[in-house]
Each structure stands twice: as C-alpha cells, then as structure tokens.
Design a protein around this motif. Structure first.
Motif, mmCIF file in Angstrom:
data_model
loop_
_atom_site.group_PDB
_atom_site.id
_atom_site.type_symbol
_atom_site.label_atom_id
_atom_site.label_comp_id
_atom_site.label_asym_id
_atom_site.label_seq_id
_atom_site.Cartn_x
_atom_site.Cartn_y
_atom_site.Cartn_z
ATOM 1 N N GLY A 90 32.858 38.928 37.902
ATOM 2 C CA GLY A 90 33.947 38.684 38.588
ATOM 3 C C GLY A 90 35.325 39.009 37.838
ATOM 4 O O GLY A 90 35.583 39.942 37.332
ATOM 5 N N GLY A 91 36.329 37.919 37.891
ATOM 6 C CA GLY A 91 37.478 38.107 37.255
ATOM 7 C C GLY A 91 38.523 37.713 38.206
ATOM 8 O O GLY A 91 38.916 36.315 38.279
ATOM 9 N N PRO A 92 39.070 38.518 39.047
ATOM 10 C CA PRO A 92 38.715 39.871 38.996
ATOM 11 C C PRO A 92 39.090 40.537 37.578
ATOM 12 O O PRO A 92 40.280 40.455 37.161
ATOM 13 N N GLY A 93 38.206 41.451 37.252
ATOM 14 C CA GLY A 93 38.751 42.284 36.046
ATOM 15 C C GLY A 93 37.637 41.981 34.970
ATOM 16 O O GLY A 93 38.189 42.618 33.649
ATOM 17 N N CYS A 94 36.593 41.299 35.118
ATOM 18 C CA CYS A 94 35.532 41.123 33.933
ATOM 19 C C CYS A 94 34.603 41.943 34.036
ATOM 20 O O CYS A 94 34.027 42.317 35.131
ATOM 21 N N SER A 95 34.003 41.945 32.881
ATOM 22 C CA SER A 95 32.842 43.004 32.373
ATOM 23 C C SER A 95 31.549 42.483 32.705
ATOM 24 O O SER A 95 31.187 41.584 32.094
#
Length: 474
Positions: A90-95
């Motif tokens: 998620g993150g948003p923006g996580c790998s």
C-alpha cells in the motif's frame, strides 16, 4: 468456370489461413521471447532454488510512457497446476518488492549487510505462483515518462493501470490464462485490491478472455475513513498509548469523516504521537523500534490520521536484535540499488532519475483521488460471489484491529460461524468469525505486516483461504 472459381476461392482461403496462422505463430513466438527475456537466471547472493523467476516491465499506457514492474516467483512444485496470487503493498506509494517480496511472503530474505539472500521457509510460493506488482507508476522500479503523473495520481488510475497490466502480462505469459487468480495485499492495498477486483469483474462482463478471479484477501486494510479513524483512536486509548484526556479531546474535536482535518485536530494527533506514544514502533507496539544512531526513532508520527499516510516509514539506522528485525527496509534499499541486482532483475532499464526507495514520498504527498469508503465495493463483490477474507494483526496501531472490526460491522452480514479461537501448532493463532460472503480473522501478536511477524500463521491463512475452509479450531 464454376470449377475455376471454386479453385480460386479455395486458394484465397488457404492464403488467408496461412497468413492468419503465420501471424498467430509470430505472436506466440514474440510472447515466448518476451517471457524468456524476463527470466531471472539468478539474483546476486541468492541460494540455489529449483523454481523459476521472472521480472521486468509491462507498459500500461503508451502515450504517457507508464510501465509497471513485476516479479514472478513460480510455485516450488507443480507450478502449472497452482493458482496465481497477486500481491500489492500500500502506502500509497510503497513497493511490493520491498515489503511483500523481501520481508513478508516472498521466497527470499535480505541479509543484514545486503550482500545476499537467504530462504524464507514460510514463503507463499510453497503453495502458489506469486506475482509481486509495483503499482502505481512511480513506486519502486515502476516509472512514467510524464512527470505530472507523479503529482496527480490516485485510486482510479491505479486500478485502471493494474488491470491493464494483468491483461498484458497474461498475453506475455499465456499459460496463466484460465488459471485461478487471487488478489492479496495489506494496508492501503485495502483500497487497491478491492478496486482492482471490481475492475476485473467489470472487464470480465464484456471480455472474450476473462481473467478467472476467484477472490481476494487483505490484511490490516484501510477500508472506511470514519470507522477506521474512530477505531484507531479507540485502539490507542484501549492499549494505554494515550491519556483519557487526549482520547476525549480527539473524539470531541475531530470530524473523522473528513479527508483533511482541522488544525486543532491535527495538533492533537501530533501531540499524542510526539508526547504520549513514546519511543515505539507504531506498526507493532510491542516490538523494539529501529533506532537512529542517537537512540531516537524515525517518527512514524509523520503518518497522518486521514490515511494519506506512509505505512512504512523508511528507517535509517539499525542495531543488532534477536528475532524480529525492525530495520528490514534498510537492507532492501541497499540491495535493490545495487547495479548488479538491477541488471539481474531487468530493472531500471530506462535509468530512472532517482534512487530506488521502499516508499515514494512524492506519490504519497500528491495522492489526489481516494475513496472515502471501500464498503460499497465489498457489497458489490460479495454479490458477485467472490471469496473475501479480511485479516488483522492485533498489535498494529496504524490500521488496528478495532478499525477493521468497526468497518466490517457496517456491512451488517449474517454470521454463519460465530467467533472462535483458531490454532496453529497447538497455540491460539488468533480469532475468527465467518459471515455470509466474508471471513474475518485476527492474528495474535502480529503487527501491520502480518507475514513478517507471524509467518507460519500467515501461511495457514493463505491455505485456508485458498481452500475456502474455516481456520482450524484445534
């Protein structure tokens, strides 16, 4: 003349068939070549394994030049007979490479010097073919040639691009067409996973080549703004992380339905995190935090209440610990920035103008489109007959078990199997309740990343989920 006309017609038909067959053969050859080009021979420092791995890029938007990066680790035995499980972080923006693959459910762990890998005996590819997807563009190795995409993204585009990825990825790997597909993920993937599942269901309604989605499973999932936020401050208070006074002020001051809170409410949040939480890891309140060299932690207080948050704040320094290691992101950020690793994974082929990071703060700060609630999607997908499981590590204070329970309660589902403890190796693994259309389970002693803290229990969750069976009662 009739005979001549018939012969001419037959000749034209044969030529057309040869042309079509030739094109089809060429397409198959091109797909096979593309898949072969993505084959990972071996990763630097990797122990020898028998299963195959692939990684690379799939373009999802030609005009913008958006391409998403994936890593497929096939099942350790009989991969052709096993389903495909897609994992999203998620993150948003996580790998998904940093978290899902490298410290949760993937076959490898990164050692403390980032010089090599060792095996995870509880890897989910003991049961399934695992596909880790870095989405949206700007996460990890995924990229876009239109820089404005990084400043204007959100739920809608992520779901559309992820669907496009799956369609084109299956063209590259046609052996997965017609295979059972399950979506999984955690945290803000509580948005990504149901939204992608809905996109697939809508796509299947008018497609000659439907994706055989069977269900999805999400953990510590961001679900519904109001109930998530109310459940979060309730968890803080019930676990003695904040004072009675601060709890009352938060409940009386904050409008939990808003995306952006008042300055007074935000001040209360930061006061609680800075003055009352103390030096803890918010993602597992009973685990040791990853300390900086001066003894301080990189404050998870940078995360804000309204879920425009980074569930995995990078932590810079580490100290030797036994058991759980809270500094695993550090090892990933060293390993995946190694040129030899990127070459082996066919990654960063366009020379992205920034270093690989576990999470993109640019995306997180510029997330401009988010659903207030995912509950309407749950109702739609329950009606569509998908198998849906929601699990929750019960010592996570970022998206805590109380938040998830408050949210699920709003669905008002009929209970088919009342609340009971489930077991793993003769110990209580957690508690579960089965509803008509959804199964909820807690994982005792697990933090935000359940498979990191309780890998054996997480693998049992997967097995029961795939079989559509309740978790073991003994």
């Amino acid at each position: 003349m009739k005979i001549m006309a018939s012969l001419m017609y037959l000749s034209l038909t044969l030529l057309l068939l040869l042309h079509i067959t030739g094109r089809a053969a060429a397409t198959v050859e091109e797909e096979a070549a593309a898949a072969a080009a993505d084959r990972i021979v071996s990763l630097p420092g990797q122990p020898k394994v028998a299963f195959r791995q692939y990684s690379g890029y799939v373009t999802v938007h030609e005009t913008a030049g958006r391409a998403l990066f994936y890593w497929l680790t096939e099942a350790q035995s009989q991969p052709l007979s096993k389903p495909l499980v897609v994992w999203l972080n998620g993150g948003p923006g996580c790998s998904s490479v940093a978290y899902g693959a490298s410290e949760e459910i993937g076959p490898f762990r990164i050692n403390k010097t980032a010089s090599g890998l060792y095996l995870n005996k509880f890897s989910w590819n003991t049961e399934v073919n695992l596909l880790f997807l870095e989405t949206p563009a700007g996460v990890g190795f995924s990229y876009t040639n239109r820089s404005s995409d990084l400043l204007n993204t959100g739920d809608h585009r992520t779901a559309k691009d992820s669907l496009q990825f799956l369609i084109r990825w299956m063209d590259r790997f046609p052996s997965y067409k017609g295979r059972d597909v399950y979506l999984t993920g955690e945290s803000y993937a509580g948005h990504y996973v149901p939204q992608l599942a809905r996109e697939i269901v809508h796509y299947n309604a008018h497609s000659k080549h439907p994706i055989k989605i069977k269900g999805f499973m999400v953990g510590n999932a961001v679900t519904d703004n109001y109930h998530d936020n109310l459940g979060t401050v309730t968890y803080w208070w019930s676990h003695a992380m904040i004072s009675d006074k601060t709890y009352r002020q938060l409940v009386n001051t904050c409008n939990f339905r808003q995306q952006k809170e008042s300055n007074e409410c935000e001040s209360l949040y930061y006061y609680a995190m800075d003055q009352e939480f103390g030096n803890i890891d918010q993602y597992n309140i009973y685990a040791p935090p990853c300390n900086n060299s001066d003894g301080s932690t990189l404050a998870a207080g940078a995360t804000t209440r309204h879920h425009m948050r980074l569930p995995h704040q990078p932590r810079r320094a580490f100290r030797p610990l036994s058991g759980y290691d809270p500094c695993t992101e550090k090892y990933a950020e060293i390993y995946y920035n190694r040129p030899d690793v990127q070459k082996a994974m066919h990654a960063n082929t366009t020379r992205i103008p920034y270093k690989w990071t576990a999470c993109s703060e640019t995306l997180n700060r510029n997330w401009n489109d988010t659903d207030d609630s995912i509950l309407p999607i749950y109702r739609e997908l329950i009606a569509a007959g998908l198998r849906i499981w929601v699990f929750s590590g019960d010592v996570d204070s970022v998206v805590p078990v109380t938040a998830t329970r408050y949210s699920i309660a709003q669905l008002k589902l009929h209970v088919t199997t009342p609340w009971y403890p489930w077991y793993i190796k003769n110990q209580v693994g957690g508690w579960t309740e089965v509803y008509k259309g959804l199964t909820f389970a807690t994982v005792r002693g697990a933090g935000h990343e359940v498979p990191l803290f309780k890998p054996r229990a997480a693998l049992q969750l997967l097995r029961s989920f795939l079989r559509g069976e309740p978790l073991p009662k003994s």
